[in-house]
Design a protein around this motif. Structure first.
Motif, PDB file in Angstrom:
ATOM      1  N   VAL A 123       0.815  -1.213   0.000  1.00 32.93           N
ATOM      2  CA  VAL A 123       0.000   0.000   0.000  1.00 32.93           C
ATOM      3  C   VAL A 123       0.852   1.268   0.000  1.00 32.93           C
ATOM      4  O   VAL A 123       0.541   2.237  -0.678  1.00 32.93           O
ATOM      5  N   GLY A 124       1.943   1.243   0.770  1.00 33.76           N
ATOM      6  CA  GLY A 124       2.799   2.426   0.843  1.00 33.76           C
ATOM      7  C   GLY A 124       3.311   2.842  -0.526  1.00 33.76           C
ATOM      8  O   GLY A 124       3.283   4.028  -0.880  1.00 33.76           O
ATOM      9  N   LYS A 125       3.772   1.872  -1.302  1.00 33.13           N
ATOM     10  CA  LYS A 125       4.333   2.166  -2.630  1.00 33.13           C
ATOM     11  C   LYS A 125       3.248   2.669  -3.584  1.00 33.13           C
ATOM     12  O   LYS A 125       3.421   3.681  -4.271  1.00 33.13           O
ATOM     13  N   ILE A 126       2.111   1.967  -3.621  1.00 28.80           N
ATOM     14  CA  ILE A 126       1.041   2.357  -4.548  1.00 28.80           C
ATOM     15  C   ILE A 126       0.415   3.688  -4.124  1.00 28.80           C
ATOM     16  O   ILE A 126       0.056   4.521  -4.967  1.00 28.80           O
ATOM     17  N   HIS A 127       0.293   3.931  -2.821  1.00 29.87           N
ATOM     18  CA  HIS A 127      -0.200   5.225  -2.311  1.00 29.87           C
ATOM     19  C   HIS A 127       0.638   6.364  -2.879  1.00 29.87           C
ATOM     20  O   HIS A 127       0.112   7.350  -3.403  1.00 29.87           O
ATOM     21  N   ASP A 128       1.964   6.245  -2.792  1.00 32.09           N
ATOM     22  CA  ASP A 128       2.835   7.329  -3.242  1.00 32.09           C
ATOM     23  C   ASP A 128       2.770   7.512  -4.759  1.00 32.09           C
ATOM     24  O   ASP A 128       2.783   8.639  -5.262  1.00 32.09           O
ATOM     25  N   GLU A 129       2.673   6.401  -5.491  1.00 30.98           N
ATOM     26  CA  GLU A 129       2.561   6.503  -6.952  1.00 30.98           C
ATOM     27  C   GLU A 129       1.250   7.178  -7.348  1.00 30.98           C
ATOM     28  O   GLU A 129       1.221   8.045  -8.234  1.00 30.98           O
ATOM     29  N   LEU A 130       0.150   6.791  -6.692  1.00 26.87           N
ATOM     30  CA  LEU A 130      -1.147   7.393  -7.000  1.00 26.87           C
ATOM     31  C   LEU A 130      -1.221   8.849  -6.551  1.00 26.87           C
ATOM     32  O   LEU A 130      -1.865   9.675  -7.196  1.00 26.87           O
ATOM     33  N   ILE A 158      -1.492  -9.122   3.674  1.00 28.33           N
ATOM     34  CA  ILE A 158      -0.373  -8.485   4.380  1.00 28.33           C
ATOM     35  C   ILE A 158       0.110  -7.248   3.626  1.00 28.33           C
ATOM     36  O   ILE A 158       0.261  -6.169   4.211  1.00 28.33           O
ATOM     37  N   ARG A 159       0.345  -7.370   2.321  1.00 28.56           N
ATOM     38  CA  ARG A 159       0.873  -6.212   1.585  1.00 28.56           C
ATOM     39  C   ARG A 159      -0.208  -5.154   1.341  1.00 28.56           C
ATOM     40  O   ARG A 159       0.095  -3.972   1.182  1.00 28.56           O
ATOM     41  N   GLY A 160      -1.486  -5.567   1.387  1.00 29.98           N
ATOM     42  CA  GLY A 160      -2.577  -4.619   1.234  1.00 29.98           C
ATOM     43  C   GLY A 160      -2.835  -3.782   2.472  1.00 29.98           C
ATOM     44  O   GLY A 160      -3.661  -2.865   2.440  1.00 29.98           O
ATOM     45  N   LEU A 161      -2.115  -4.096   3.561  1.00 31.83           N
ATOM     46  CA  LEU A 161      -2.270  -3.350   4.817  1.00 31.83           C
ATOM     47  C   LEU A 161      -0.941  -2.800   5.325  1.00 31.83           C
ATOM     48  O   LEU A 161      -0.841  -2.336   6.455  1.00 31.83           O
ATOM     49  N   SER A 162       0.087  -2.881   4.494  1.00 28.40           N
ATOM     50  CA  SER A 162       1.419  -2.443   4.918  1.00 28.40           C
ATOM     51  C   SER A 162       1.852  -1.185   4.157  1.00 28.40           C
ATOM     52  O   SER A 162       1.682  -1.120   2.934  1.00 28.40           O
ATOM     53  N   PRO A 166      -2.843   0.028   7.873  1.00 28.66           N
ATOM     54  CA  PRO A 166      -2.806  -0.084   9.348  1.00 28.66           C
ATOM     55  C   PRO A 166      -2.118  -1.347   9.871  1.00 28.66           C
ATOM     56  O   PRO A 166      -2.016  -1.513  11.066  1.00 28.66           O
ATOM     57  N   VAL A 167      -1.668  -2.242   9.018  1.00 29.91           N
ATOM     58  CA  VAL A 167      -0.857  -3.437   9.304  1.00 29.91           C
ATOM     59  C   VAL A 167      -1.710  -4.670   9.647  1.00 29.91           C
ATOM     60  O   VAL A 167      -2.582  -4.618  10.505  1.00 29.91           O
ATOM     61  N   ALA A 168      -1.408  -5.769   8.963  1.00 32.31           N
ATOM     62  CA  ALA A 168      -2.050  -7.051   9.259  1.00 32.31           C
ATOM     63  C   ALA A 168      -1.525  -7.588  10.590  1.00 32.31           C
ATOM     64  O   ALA A 168      -0.360  -7.398  10.928  1.00 32.31           O
ATOM     65  N   TRP A 169      -2.410  -8.250  11.339  1.00 36.03           N
ATOM     66  CA  TRP A 169      -1.980  -8.786  12.627  1.00 36.03           C
ATOM     67  C   TRP A 169      -2.545 -10.180  12.860  1.00 36.03           C
ATOM     68  O   TRP A 169      -3.478 -10.622  12.178  1.00 36.03           O
ATOM     69  N   THR A 170      -1.945 -10.853  13.818  1.00 36.48           N
ATOM     70  CA  THR A 170      -2.359 -12.200  14.171  1.00 36.48           C
ATOM     71  C   THR A 170      -2.034 -12.402  15.645  1.00 36.48           C
ATOM     72  O   THR A 170      -1.453 -11.517  16.279  1.00 36.48           O
ATOM     73  N   GLU A 171      -2.430 -13.531  16.209  1.00 33.52           N
ATOM     74  CA  GLU A 171      -2.109 -13.803  17.608  1.00 33.52           C
ATOM     75  C   GLU A 171      -1.194 -15.010  17.720  1.00 33.52           C
ATOM     76  O   GLU A 171      -1.403 -16.027  17.043  1.00 33.52           O
ATOM     77  N   LEU A 172      -0.181 -14.880  18.583  1.00 33.61           N
ATOM     78  CA  LEU A 172       0.765 -15.954  18.850  1.00 33.61           C
ATOM     79  C   LEU A 172       0.345 -16.670  20.130  1.00 33.61           C
ATOM     80  O   LEU A 172       0.231 -16.052  21.188  1.00 33.61           O
ATOM     81  N   TYR A 173       0.136 -17.964  20.012  1.00 33.79           N
ATOM     82  CA  TYR A 173      -0.280 -18.782  21.155  1.00 33.79           C
ATOM     83  C   TYR A 173       0.887 -19.649  21.613  1.00 33.79           C
ATOM     84  O   TYR A 173       1.535 -20.321  20.808  1.00 33.79           O
ATOM     85  N   THR A 174       1.142 -19.608  22.898  1.00 32.89           N
ATOM     86  CA  THR A 174       2.187 -20.427  23.509  1.00 32.89           C
ATOM     87  C   THR A 174       1.594 -21.138  24.717  1.00 32.89           C
ATOM     88  O   THR A 174       0.853 -20.527  25.498  1.00 32.89           O
ATOM     89  N   ILE A 175       1.912 -22.418  24.872  1.00 37.95           N
ATOM     90  CA  ILE A 175       1.344 -23.220  25.964  1.00 37.95           C
ATOM     91  C   ILE A 175       1.636 -22.562  27.316  1.00 37.95           C
ATOM     92  O   ILE A 175       2.781 -22.201  27.608  1.00 37.95           O
ATOM     93  N   GLY A 176       0.579 -22.385  28.114  1.00 39.24           N
ATOM     94  CA  GLY A 176       0.731 -21.840  29.459  1.00 39.24           C
ATOM     95  C   GLY A 176       0.824 -20.332  29.524  1.00 39.24           C
ATOM     96  O   GLY A 176       1.018 -19.769  30.603  1.00 39.24           O
ATOM     97  N   GLU A 177       0.686 -19.655  28.383  1.00 37.96           N
ATOM     98  CA  GLU A 177       0.784 -18.192  28.367  1.00 37.96           C
ATOM     99  C   GLU A 177      -0.419 -17.571  27.660  1.00 37.96           C
ATOM    100  O   GLU A 177      -1.085 -18.214  26.850  1.00 37.96           O
ATOM    101  N   GLU A 178      -0.682 -16.312  27.980  1.00 35.57           N
ATOM    102  CA  GLU A 178      -1.731 -15.572  27.286  1.00 35.57           C
ATOM    103  C   GLU A 178      -1.290 -15.314  25.845  1.00 35.57           C
ATOM    104  O   GLU A 178      -0.096 -15.070  25.600  1.00 35.57           O
TER     105      GLU A 178
END
Length: 323
Positions: free
Chosen positions: A165-172, A233-237, A240-252
């Motif tokens: 998005v950053g690159k195409i934003h600047d070109e447009l 991912i590239r459509g949000l970079s 506002p940025v793509a996100w996900t959650e990392l799960y680890t045993i025994g942790e939030e």
């Protein structure tokens, strides 16, 4: 009419709009007023910040109006006093008819898509998220329904396989500024032949929309194909940025933002969301029909880092996964 006699009022707020205003000013068009959003507090110190358009207008000593409400009677009277022949809107807000119908030549808008496709607030993001190979910018006359007015002019640019998005934003932004100037010249020369958008499609079901993006829109669905996730991912970079959650045993679970990635077409033979990493140089995440190789990521309390930089100080625990 000579361009110095054409009284233009410009309406816009962010950086994207500054390029169009600059083209008009630097080419000696007669900008008699600039309308932008009111100043607002921003950042840690909540200091009052000017919009990018206001900052440029101040540097150029252009008259500035910053209405809280566009239907405010005092604002409408101040706007009338500018006696605009033409109003130009670039990344501003929806205007009431009393505003857009005011100038004798009307009001035109620059939209960052090939209308009638991608009407709405986030056209650049959605074009890339949907895997389009090209996009562009359109100037059109404002009317009652948002982004539906008659098309004046249009330009196209390709979207590269790795463009974000950053690159195409600047070109447009830069191409759109030239399109604004071209549109003003067409109006000055009385050469505008505006075309109804209905002539570009047979049925409204053919149209793709570009609604506002919310936090949940940005969440990665690892059950989608590698192609869809890569485009997401590239459509949000970088924003506002793509996100996900990392799960680890025994942790939030913790949120992770992914700024850039490569796609791997070979399946990892692991459940969706599973991690493959040497905890030194690479991080791959399994998805449908392949895997995403993370290139730049941000974990809570850290800055965005290249993956090898992150792995120097952080190790993904065995059995952790993304969801």
């Amino acid at each position: 009419m000579d361009k110095k006699d054409l009284r233009i009022v410009f309406m816009g707020t962010p950086d994207f709009a500054v390029a169009s205003l600059r083209v008009l000013v630097e080419n000696n068009y007669n900008v008699v007023g600039v309308i932008t959003m009111p100043d607002k507090p921003s950042g840690r110190g909540h200091k009052i910040q000017h919009s990018a358009v206001k900052q440029y207008a101040l540097e150029q000593n252009l008259p500035i109006l910053q209405p809280e409400k566009l239907k405010n009677e005092n604002f409408i009277e101040e706007l009338k006093a500018l006696k605009a022949d033409l109003q130009i809107v670039v990344a501003f807000r929806m205007l009431p008819e009393v505003i857009w119908d005011m100038p004798r030549l009307g009001t035109f808008n620059l939209h960052a898509s090939l209308l009638p496709q991608y009407r709405g607030a986030a056209p650049i993001n959605w074009a890339i998220i949907n895997g389009e190979k090209e996009t562009g910018a359109t100037t059109f006359f404002l009317t009652h329904e948002i982004d539906t007015g008659k098309i004046i002019a249009q330009e196209r640019i390709p979207i590269g396989e790795s463009d974000n998005v950053g690159k195409i934003h600047d070109e447009l932004m830069n191409m759109g500024a030239k399109l604004v100037q071209k549109t003003v010249d067409l109006l000055l020369e009385d050469k505008v032949d505006a075309i109804p958008q209905e002539q570009f499609f047979n049925n409204e079901t053919e149209l793709k929309s570009a609604p506002k993006i919310f936090k949940e829109t940005c969440r990665i669905d690892w059950n989608k194909s590698v192609e869809q996730i890569y485009n997401h991912i590239r459509g949000l970079s970088p924003y506002p940025v793509a996100w996900t959650e990392l799960y680890t045993i025994g942790e939030e679970p913790i949120a992770a933002k992914i700024y850039s990635a490569n796609k791997i077409q070979t399946e990892l033979q692991l459940p969706v969301g599973s991690i493959s990493t040497d905890n030194k140089t690479y991080l791959q995440i399994a998805c449908m029909e392949g895997a995403i190789e993370v290139k730049e990521i941000q974990l809570p309390g850290k800055k965005a880092m290249k993956i090898d930089e992150l792995l120097r100080g952080y190790k993904f625990p065995e059995g952790s996964y993304f969801k």
